[in-house]
Design a protein around this motif. Structure first.
Motif, mmCIF file in Angstrom:
data_model
loop_
_atom_site.group_PDB
_atom_site.id
_atom_site.type_symbol
_atom_site.label_atom_id
_atom_site.label_comp_id
_atom_site.label_asym_id
_atom_site.label_seq_id
_atom_site.Cartn_x
_atom_site.Cartn_y
_atom_site.Cartn_z
ATOM 1 N N THR A 48 0.846 -1.188 0.000
ATOM 2 C CA THR A 48 0.000 0.000 0.000
ATOM 3 C C THR A 48 0.880 1.236 0.000
ATOM 4 N N LEU A 49 0.705 2.057 -1.029
ATOM 5 C CA LEU A 49 1.513 3.266 -1.139
ATOM 6 C C LEU A 49 0.826 4.449 -0.473
ATOM 7 N N PHE A 50 -0.497 4.441 -0.595
ATOM 8 C CA PHE A 50 -1.215 5.601 -0.082
ATOM 9 C C PHE A 50 -2.631 5.199 0.280
ATOM 10 N N GLU A 51 -3.076 5.676 1.411
ATOM 11 C CA GLU A 51 -4.444 5.436 1.824
ATOM 12 C C GLU A 51 -4.960 6.749 2.372
ATOM 13 N N ILE A 52 -6.093 7.192 1.866
ATOM 14 C CA ILE A 52 -6.553 8.517 2.265
ATOM 15 C C ILE A 52 -7.114 8.456 3.684
ATOM 16 N N SER A 53 -6.712 9.416 4.513
ATOM 17 C CA SER A 53 -7.209 9.449 5.881
ATOM 18 C C SER A 53 -8.446 10.330 5.940
ATOM 19 N N ASP A 54 -9.185 10.229 7.036
ATOM 20 C CA ASP A 54 -10.409 11.023 7.173
ATOM 21 C C ASP A 54 -10.092 12.512 7.112
#
Lengths: 521, 232
Positions: free
Chosen positions: A176-182
């Motif tokens: 996983t390179l990027f996961e959008i946070s809230d």
């Protein structure tokens, strides 16, 4: 041969033909039926009456039934006559109820595999799959619809098969390179409200409100007290409305990127996103044409940026932006975006060169001219219709000209890296384009009359990226004439040396025995 | 990746230096002086890549005297452009005359009557026709194409000067087309397609048919050779 109980491993996908998901029949029939029903509602009643008058009730009912049978029959026939098959090196589709079409797509030419699902499709567990290649104006393959598991298996399998034959044994490892946070999602909603609307609305308001006010002049004098309140509350309400509309737009945009995840393997990137309508897609790293780091004013002030990836395919994730540019990062801190950019394309450290300062003078003249023309127009309007204020007030906008020119100049620039050329433009939405030399198609420099007066020129670097179709090429605007000529020649020269280097690397690695990553598609 | 701005604050010196370089004849056209100096000049124009391996042109067996020689268009292309712009001028004149006539009938802004309309239309036609002729002459003068070692180079433009570099590796295919007017005048147009979006920009008008087909085969050979050459 049903599609439902799909426990197929990788090997069972190839070498046999498949049909669409059976649920796609009722879905498509209803989809088309709804369209038809709408038409019937609008034109139907009078037409039915006419038909009924001429034919009588029973034949009309028969006709209606025949219509329904035809739609359902077509749906079933479409399903029965649609077959797709994944072979070792092509994806074949045999389709068409009346006119048959047999299409073979070489897997190596596939740019992206996109999966999308709207709410209804999610409830039914079916998904729409699109395969994109560089040619054509629409998706090359469009599967409406297959089961979700099949869609994912296809996506996996196509990217596995289009990779190297030697590697096919080992499964691909994704990280996983990027996961959008809230927090980022919230910021996205805030930041993506389109600020460019605001000045346009203000301009519109300032042009039309005064004349409207003039029309109600008499009443305003009578109800002076109320008009004062109105004068204060009115703009506030308008402003609130503008912000609300902008925010709504931003929130809608944020739902599109809800749960955004970007995962990367050795050869490709894969993303998933969407709250109501779900998208997932692949971006093969070898097909990337250019990268764009985008920051609008708000995002820039907060230290955030977004990253987009352009490939040569056409429609992309269906997010309505046109062109095949997928969002690799919807919004993240600038450092993070640059870091990820570097893992995708090793750009290294670059220093941007701004246009010479005489370019700034050019913007001053340009904006001053715009103000002058507007004042002239107002003067004309005043002379013909009469305005409640003197048109010369508009000249006050001249105060804003120097800072505007400075900002425009400040955000421009270009940089020549070791393997990439970068250009940067825009104050409201600043776009930094990163083009690898081996993706350059043509380079051109142009100089208008006004640019030549100041010995300036613009260099346009063309790639096969789909967004350049709408004139979104990498452009080094208003650089010095001599620099422009140098840049133009350097870019094309570097194209050759970069291609040569890549071929040599490949030879050494023997990684792509017959691949042709250099040709652009 | 880090991004910085070179001329962030202490720009004054930088600016001076760029201004100075600009005053020297920097944008010298590649191949522009080659009539005089021939091959010695050619080395200057070679891209840095030429040291690593032979140029595409050498591999394709293109004669040196073809390379880097700026070519003009056939002079009759001016006639083609003038005819085209004159047709446009006639249409414009007719429209202006029509509008004037209508205005004259409907309002008092212009005097009614056929003579006013004819004067207005004729004036519009004349102005636009003169503009067309001037532009055709200047455009013809500005046009130049050069078959270089690794790329095709075009320059043209009256108001906006445009110079395009098309590397041979990027050439997808090459067309020659002849419109009815071109056939009448004995002209031909060459269109070079790349995968980029500006394919339509790479068009060389006003070639004699022989020259167009020679150039077409030459560019085809260069395009094929460029693939091979950089595979080495």
């Amino acid at each position: 041969m049903t599609d439902g109980g799909d426990r197929s491993g990788g090997e069972r996908l190839t070498g046999r033909a498949f049909r669409l998901h059976p649920l796609s029949i009722p879905y498509r029939v209803l989809e088309q039926g709804l369209g038809l029903a709408f038409v019937l509602l609008v034109f139907g009643a009078p037409a039915t009456g006419m038909v009924q008058n001429t034919l009588g009730t029973t034949p009309t009912a028969v006709l209606g039934a025949a219509l329904v049978v035809a739609v359902v029959g077509y749906g079933v026939a479409y399903y029965r006559r649609f077959e797709y098959e994944l072979t070792a090196d092509t994806f074949d589709i045999r389709s068409g109820v009346f006119a048959r079409r047999i299409r073979e797509i070489p897997l190596r030419r596939i740019q992206n595999v996109d999966i999308s699902q709207n709410v209804v499709q999610r409830a039914l567990g079916i998904a729409e799959v699109r395969l994109e290649t560089a040619g054509g104006s629409t998706s090359e393959a469009h599967l409406k619809f297959v089961s979700v598991t099949r869609a994912n298996a296809l996506q996996r399998e196509i990217s596995r098969l289009s990779r190297d034959d030697e590697e096919t044994g080992e499964p691909e490892t994704f990280e996983t390179l990027f996961e959008i946070s809230d927090r980022e999602l919230g910021l996205l909603a805030l930041v993506s409200m389109d600020l460019r609307i605001v000045p346009a609305l203000f301009l519109g308001a300032s042009l039309f409100a005064p004349s409207a006010a003039a029309m109600f002049d008499a009443e305003m004098l009578l109800y002076g007290y109320q008009s004062v309140v109105g004068a204060i509350v009115g703009p506030l309400v308008t402003l609130a409305g503008i912000v609300a509309i902008g925010l709504l737009y931003g929130v809608l945009n944020a739902t599109l990127y809800y749960g955004f995840t970007l995962r990367g393997a050795a050869d490709e990137l894969r993303y998933e996103r969407g709250l109501l309508q779900k998208y997932s897609g692949t971006i093969p790293l070898s097909k990337i044409q250019s990268l764009t780091v985008e920051e609008n004013v708000l995002a820039r002030a907060l230290g955030y940026a977004s990253l987009e990836i352009e490939t040569a395919g056409q429609s992309g994730g269906g997010d309505g932006s046109g062109g095949s540019s997928q969002s690799a990062i919807p919004l993240a801190t600038r450092e993070r975006v640059l870091e990820l950019t570097n893992t995708i394309e090793p750009v290294g450290d670059v220093a941007f060169e701004r246009p010479p300062k005489r370019a700034r003078l050019r913007y001053v003249v340009r904006y001053a001219a715009v103000v002058a023309v507007l004042t002239g127009l107002l003067w004309g309007v005043d002379a013909v219709l009469g305005l409640p204020f003197t048109p010369w007030l508009a000249l006050g906008a001249l105060v804003a000209v120097p800072p505007a020119a400075h900002l425009k100049w400040r955000n421009r620039g270009y940089a020549v890296g070791e393997n990439h050329v970068l250009t940067r433009n825009g104050f409201w939405v600043r776009q930094t384009k990163i083009v690898p030399y081996y993706r350059v198609q043509t380079a051109a420099s142009s100089a208008t009359v006004f640019q030549r007066r100041r010995r300036l020129a613009t260099v346009t670097i063309d790639t096969a990226g789909a967004r350049s179709l709408v004139g979104n090429d990498a452009k080094a605007v208003d650089v010095d004439e001599a620099t422009a000529a140098e840049l133009r020649e350097a870019v094309t020269a570097n194209l050759y040396s970069s291609l040569r280097r890549r071929r040599q690397d490949e030879r050494r690695d023997r990684r792509r025995p017959y691949g042709d990553p250099a040709s652009g598609e | 990746m880090t991004v910085s701005d070179r001329n962030d604050e202490r720009v004054a010196d930088d600016e001076r230096s760029t201004a100075e370089t600009a005053s020297t004849p920097g944008d010298r056209e590649p191949g522009a002086d080659d009539d005089r100096e021939g091959k010695s000049q050619q080395d200057d124009h070679q891209e840095p890549t030429s040291q690593e391996s032979a140029s595409v042109a050498a591999a394709a067996g293109i004669d040196d005297d073809v390379l880097d020689t700026p070519r003009e268009l056939a002079s009759i292309v001016r006639l083609q452009w003038i005819i085209r712009s004159t047709v446009g001028a006639v249409v414009l004149g007719a429209i202006v005359a029509g509008i004037t006539l209508a205005l004259g009938v409907a309002t008092d802004v212009v005097p009614a009557g056929r003579s006013t309309a004819v004067t207005a239309g004729g004036g519009a036609f004349l102005l636009s026709a003169i503009y067309g002729v001037l532009k055709a002459v200047l455009l013809y003068r500005s046009w130049e194409y050069v078959v270089r070692a690794d790329s095709l180079y075009l320059r043209r433009g009256v108001f906006t000067h445009v110079r395009t570099v098309v590397p041979y590796v990027r050439v997808q295919h090459i067309d020659t087309t002849r419109s009815p007017l071109e056939r009448l005048l004995g002209l031909s147009t060459l269109v070079v397609y790349t995968a980029g979006s500006r394919g339509a920009d790479v068009t060389i008008p006003g070639l004699t048919p022989e020259r167009a087909s020679t150039l077409q085969t030459r560019l085809e050979r260069l395009a094929i050779e460029s693939e091979e050459a950089d595979a080495v």
